[in-house]
Design a protein around this motif. Structure first.
Motif, short mmCIF file in Angstrom:
data_model
loop_
_atom_site.label_atom_id
_atom_site.label_comp_id
_atom_site.label_asym_id
_atom_site.label_seq_id
_atom_site.Cartn_x
_atom_site.Cartn_y
_atom_site.Cartn_z
N GLU A 336 0.59 -1.10 0.27
CA GLU A 336 -0.43 -0.24 -0.08
C GLU A 336 1.13 1.40 0.01
OE1 GLU A 336 -2.48 -0.51 3.32
OE2 GLU A 336 -4.02 -1.30 1.75
N ALA A 337 0.54 2.80 0.18
CA ALA A 337 1.11 3.50 -0.02
C ALA A 337 1.63 3.99 0.68
CB ALA A 337 0.01 5.03 -1.35
N ASP A 338 1.21 3.64 1.89
CA ASP A 338 1.63 4.29 2.96
C ASP A 338 2.51 3.30 3.51
OD1 ASP A 338 0.19 2.36 3.71
OD2 ASP A 338 -1.38 3.26 5.20
N GLY A 339 3.20 2.28 2.75
CA GLY A 339 4.25 1.47 2.72
C GLY A 339 3.30 -0.38 3.83
N ASP A 340 2.53 -0.10 4.18
CA ASP A 340 2.20 -1.90 4.71
C ASP A 340 1.13 -2.13 4.10
OD1 ASP A 340 2.31 -0.67 7.50
OD2 ASP A 340 0.08 0.85 8.01
N GLY A 341 0.26 -3.33 3.76
CA GLY A 341 0.35 -4.19 3.40
C GLY A 341 0.23 -5.55 3.68
N TYR A 342 0.02 -6.28 2.72
CA TYR A 342 -0.60 -7.70 2.86
C TYR A 342 -0.23 -8.70 2.06
CZ TYR A 342 -4.85 -5.45 4.25
OH TYR A 342 -6.06 -4.33 4.90
N LEU A 343 0.18 -9.19 3.06
CA LEU A 343 0.79 -10.67 2.32
C LEU A 343 0.19 -11.54 1.74
CD1 LEU A 343 3.21 -13.38 1.52
CD2 LEU A 343 2.73 -14.11 3.47
N LEU A 344 -0.36 -12.26 0.83
CA LEU A 344 -1.68 -13.02 0.18
C LEU A 344 -1.48 -14.58 -0.47
CD1 LEU A 344 -4.13 -11.68 -2.54
CD2 LEU A 344 -3.18 -13.92 -2.65
N ALA A 345 -1.67 -15.01 0.22
CA ALA A 345 -1.55 -16.95 -0.59
C ALA A 345 -3.11 -16.91 -0.49
CB ALA A 345 -1.06 -17.33 0.62
N SER A 346 -2.98 -18.03 -1.64
CA SER A 346 -3.72 -18.94 -2.16
C SER A 346 -4.63 -20.38 -1.07
CB SER A 346 -4.31 -18.90 -3.50
OG SER A 346 -3.12 -20.10 -3.64
N SER A 347 -5.21 -20.42 -0.71
CA SER A 347 -5.44 -21.95 -0.07
C SER A 347 -6.14 -22.83 -1.02
CB SER A 347 -6.25 -21.33 0.93
OG SER A 347 -7.03 -22.69 1.87
N GLN A 348 -4.93 -23.81 -1.65
CA GLN A 348 -5.70 -24.57 -2.41
C GLN A 348 -7.21 -25.08 -2.64
OE1 GLN A 348 -3.75 -27.49 -5.01
NE2 GLN A 348 -2.99 -25.84 -6.35
N GLY A 349 -6.37 -26.02 -1.70
CA GLY A 349 -7.74 -27.17 -1.10
C GLY A 349 -8.59 -26.16 -0.69
N ASP A 350 -9.16 -25.45 -0.21
CA ASP A 350 -10.40 -24.75 0.12
C ASP A 350 -10.91 -23.50 -1.54
OD1 ASP A 350 -8.87 -22.54 0.80
OD2 ASP A 350 -10.81 -22.70 2.79
N ASP A 351 -10.31 -23.20 -2.12
CA ASP A 351 -11.20 -22.50 -2.91
C ASP A 351 -10.88 -20.35 -2.04
OD1 ASP A 351 -10.71 -23.99 -5.07
OD2 ASP A 351 -12.42 -24.63 -4.78
N THR A 352 -9.93 -20.57 -1.42
CA THR A 352 -9.86 -19.27 -0.77
C THR A 352 -8.82 -19.01 -0.80
OG1 THR A 352 -9.43 -19.67 1.54
CG2 THR A 352 -11.60 -19.90 0.36
N PHE A 353 -9.03 -17.67 -0.52
CA PHE A 353 -7.27 -16.51 -0.36
C PHE A 353 -7.09 -15.88 0.48
CE2 PHE A 353 -8.43 -16.95 -4.67
CZ PHE A 353 -7.52 -17.04 -5.11
#
Length: 438
Positions: A336-353
């Motif tokens: 994000e612009a302020d330097g924060d943000g997220y690590l995003l991971a795909s959870s393949q077994g239940d089709d979520t992130f």
């Protein structure tokens, strides 16, 4: 024909220290057969299906990267791997603009080229000047392939600049390459202090992650040299004092594929598919890796059935996590612009992130999750069993002024006959953040 020889490389084996460390992660209660209700977002566009059969060129969608054209953001590109189909390059309308074939097999009995994961290096120094390049793991030949990005070039924007003498990443000879315990997952990283660029590469069917420095040659090509490697654990001590190892085919260890480096702090996040997400310094030195989160199946015993080539799970002791379902895949970083943000991971077994805080002080706290689902009229599909993901929080012209998330769809629908199809879905990042913030 397929002989196996030990890999000749310097390896940092953390062994019992890592196993003990994994046991310190508190156990989470298991969901009772259901997954948490999560917000859903619908893609704006999707690429044409790829078919992993001879009629489709043995193309299987896997991992994307997003390249921003700073001069003309509307002409930005998505560069994606298609296994034996090589690379596919798409515009922001999800239309293919170039197909780069994987290299042929070295000999009639050898494995063909197979492009697994891709990432970008910005401003790599070449004799002709700085250039953005796409780096790809060629699992078939156990090598990295490097392509310079030349927007507007006739014939397509990618130009192969791989040094012909680039060595195998893990294998000692062609016979070992044919065993296919080869270069697999990938994350690139440029050290802000030195300006040097690196690739972190995992090994298929093993727990090894290697650090390679990318080095341009006088001829204008790019090669690499291995600096060091690290072995994540393959077995774990559980809170009840027992030992557990993920079930798999005999001789195969729990591999890593999804990886990403946070440039703000130089930390590598690595998804060990049947275990969880690890965090370690990107230079593979310093403190032992930390297990940030575990898959739900962590600690569940299993028995491999050679006839079905499947694992039969035993009773769940309840030591797994609550947010990820194996395999954990598709790690990417939302800044994000302020330097924060997220690590995003795909959870393949239940089709979520799943989304995790980037702050180390917060121990990468879980911040929520989402699904990518099909449109109501079925004109655009969602994402199932996602293998790879890439996100870019930057304006990409009129189509994606708030940024873009690209996710692989492991089951593209509708299916033509009985052919299994895969592709990539394009999600407006503004749409996603509106759903997540709600």
């Amino acid at each position: 024909m397929f002989r196996h020889r030990p890999v000749r490389s310097v390896t940092v084996v953390l062994g019992t220290a890592l196993v003990a460390l994994a046991a310190t992660v508190p156990a989470g209660a298991h969901p009772s057969g259901t997954t948490q209700a999560l917000p859903a977002v619908t893609p704006r566009a999707e690429t044409a299906p790829l078919y992993d059969d001879e009629a489709g060129g043995n193309a299987d969608a896997d991992d994307p990267a997003i390249w921003r054209n700073a001069a003309q953001p509307d002409r930005s590109l998505v560069i994606a791997t298609a296994k034996e189909g090589g690379l596919r390059i798409y515009d922001l309308d999800a239309r293919q603009v170039q197909a780069v074939p994987a290299p042929p097999a070295a000999g009639p009995d050898d494995a063909p080229g197979r492009f697994n994961n891709v990432d970008l290096v910005h401003g790599l120094r070449l004799p002709s000047g700085r250039a953005d390049v796409a780096v790809t793991t060629d699992r078939g030949h156990d090598r990295l392939r490097i392509h310079r990005i030349a927007p507007g070039r006739a014939g397509g924007p990618l130009v192969d600049v791989t040094d012909p003498a680039a060595p195998p990443v893990f294998s000692a000879d062609q016979a070992e390459i044919n065993d296919q315990n080869t270069a697999y997952g990938l994350a690139t990283w440029t050290d802000a202090a030195s300006g040097r660029s690196y690739a972190l590469v995992s090994r298929r069917n093993r727990t090894t992650v290697a650090l390679l420095e990318l080095t341009p040659t006088a001829a204008g090509t790019v090669t690499y040299r291995k600096l060091r490697s690290l072995d994540l654990p393959s077995s774990f001590r559980l809170p009840d004092g027992t030992s557990w190892a993920p079930c798999g085919e005999p001789g195969e260890l729990p591999q890593v594929e999804g990886m990403v480096v946070d440039p703000a702090n130089g930390m590598l996040y690595a998804g060990q598919e049947d275990v969880g997400i690890w965090r370690v310094r990107a230079d593979l030195t310093g403190a032992a890796p930390k297990l940030v989160d575990r898959v739900r199946e962590y600690g569940v015993p299993g028995v491999y059935d050679e006839e079905t080539e499947e694992c039969t799970a035993g009773a769940d002791p309840g030591f797994g996590g609550t947010r990820l379902s194996a395999d954990v895949e598709g790690l990417t970083l939302l800044t994000e612009a302020d330097g924060d943000g997220y690590l995003l991971a795909s959870s393949q077994g239940d089709d979520t992130f799943a989304l995790y805080d980037r702050e180390l002080e917060d121990a990468n706290e879980y911040e929520g999750g989402f699904r990518v689902t099909a449109s109501a009229d079925g004109s655009v599909d969602g994402s199932e069993e996602c293998d790879g993901a890439a996100v870019l929080n930057a304006p990409l012209g009129s189509k994606y002024p708030n940024g873009l998330l690209v996710v692989q769809d492991g089951h593209d629908t509708p299916v033509a006959g009985d052919r299994a199809a895969t592709n990539f879905a394009f999600v407006d990042l503004g749409d996603l953040m509106d759903r997540v913030d709600d």
